[in-house]
Design a protein around this motif. Structure first.
Motif, PDB file in Angstrom:
ATOM      1  N   GLY A 176       0.807  -1.203   0.000  1.00 56.07           N
ATOM      2  CA  GLY A 176       0.000   0.000   0.000  1.00 56.07           C
ATOM      3  C   GLY A 176       0.839   1.251   0.000  1.00 56.07           C
ATOM      4  N   VAL A 177       0.172   2.387   0.163  1.00 56.72           N
ATOM      5  CA  VAL A 177       0.814   3.704   0.137  1.00 56.72           C
ATOM      6  C   VAL A 177       0.297   4.517   1.320  1.00 56.72           C
ATOM      7  N   ILE A 178       1.224   5.052   2.106  1.00 61.90           N
ATOM      8  CA  ILE A 178       0.914   5.914   3.250  1.00 61.90           C
ATOM      9  C   ILE A 178       1.292   7.336   2.865  1.00 61.90           C
ATOM     10  N   VAL A 179       0.384   8.265   3.073  1.00 60.95           N
ATOM     11  CA  VAL A 179       0.650   9.674   2.793  1.00 60.95           C
ATOM     12  C   VAL A 179       0.577  10.437   4.103  1.00 60.95           C
ATOM     13  N   THR A 180       1.546  11.324   4.346  1.00 60.33           N
ATOM     14  CA  THR A 180       1.647  11.951   5.657  1.00 60.33           C
ATOM     15  C   THR A 180       2.132  13.385   5.558  1.00 60.33           C
ATOM     16  N   SER A 181       1.889  14.122   6.630  1.00 65.62           N
ATOM     17  CA  SER A 181       2.409  15.480   6.774  1.00 65.62           C
ATOM     18  C   SER A 181       2.502  15.791   8.259  1.00 65.62           C
TER      19      SER A 181
END
Length: 270
Positions: A176-181
């Protein structure tokens, strides 16, 4: 024979928030094909299958499409169910034997603390074009671990507003893909969302195993080992994270929303 089955909302203290997991309590190991059919029937991001094993429990996790090697919210849900049923005393640690080694759960003053492996991301200097195309957001960092890609973007607002192309995300060679800030609010250190369309979960509401990656990443970036993550899906949830060398401690709460029984079928057990 009737097989106990629960649905538990994990990483929340409110019903119908956090991440729902099904927990199936088995007296002995069952066939893989049957567990996969049950997970497809539950149609949740994970269904956990719990079997007594060597003073603890064998634990496996299935999405509607595939078995996975690490899952935080369904582990938290499993511990919650075992304590709620009185199969383990609340002050007693629970050992889970899994495809990712022995994972433990303890009750930490009303929070369930999971001891998981650290899955820190390594910088990927040549990420696949399909990944950036699918996200349509400018990355500040792209890395990956043995499971997923991690992408840092420029702001919390970008994370909230992201509308991935799931058709393209399915082509990314990863779980999967984790997107963060970094978070702009005082309650959390970072925000995230997590997408797993290749294994039948377009967006996961709150992903414990993703915080095995997010924790070490933000600990290094922010210079602190104790953090709070807010996964900002439509349901949302809070994960407290402590980075401890090669291990990551994840803490969350859980609420049972459904109790029932599965009808036994002939030939489901090994």
């Amino acid at each position: 024979m009737r097989i106990p089955m629960y649905i538990v909302d994990a990483f929340t203290d409110q019903p119908f928030a956090g991440n729902p997991a099904a927990v199936c309590l088995l007296p002995q190991p069952a066939r893989d094909e049957w567990m996969q059919r049950v997970a497809a029937e539950m149609n949740l991001s994970e269904t956990a299958f719990v079997v007594p094993h060597e003073g603890g429990y064998r634990l496996r996790w299935f999405t509607p499409k595939a078995e996975v090697d690490l899952c935080g919210h369904a582990t938290l849900a499993s511990a919650h169910v075992l304590w709620e049923r009185g199969q383990r005393r609340r002050g007693e640690a629970i050992a889970f034997f899994t495809n990712s080694g022995v994972l433990t759960a303890i009750n930490n003053d009303g929070w369930i603390r999971l001891d998981f492996p650290s899955e820190a991301p390594m910088l990927d200097e040549s990420p696949p074009a399909v990944l950036t195309d699918a996200l349509a957001a400018k990355p500040l960092f792209i890395g990956r671990n043995r499971f997923d890609y991690l992408v840092e973007v420029d702001s919390e607002q970008t994370v909230y507003e992201l509308q991935p192309d799931f058709r393209l995300l399915q082509q990314v060679d990863a779980r999967g893909v984790i997107v963060t800030s970094c978070s702009s609010a005082g309650e959390a250190d970072f925000v995230s969302r997590a997408f797993f369309p290749a294994i039948g979960v377009p967006e996961d509401p709150v992903t414990g195993s993703a915080h095995c990656c997010l924790g070490p990443y933000w600990a290094d970036r922010l210079g602190k080992t104790t953090l709070v993550g807010h996964q900002v899906s439509s349901r949302g949830g809070i994960v407290r994270v402590t980075v401890a060398g090669k291990r990551v401690h994840l803490e969350g709460k859980a609420v049972t929303v459904l109790k029932g029984e599965l009808t036994d079928e002939a030939g489901i057990f090994l």
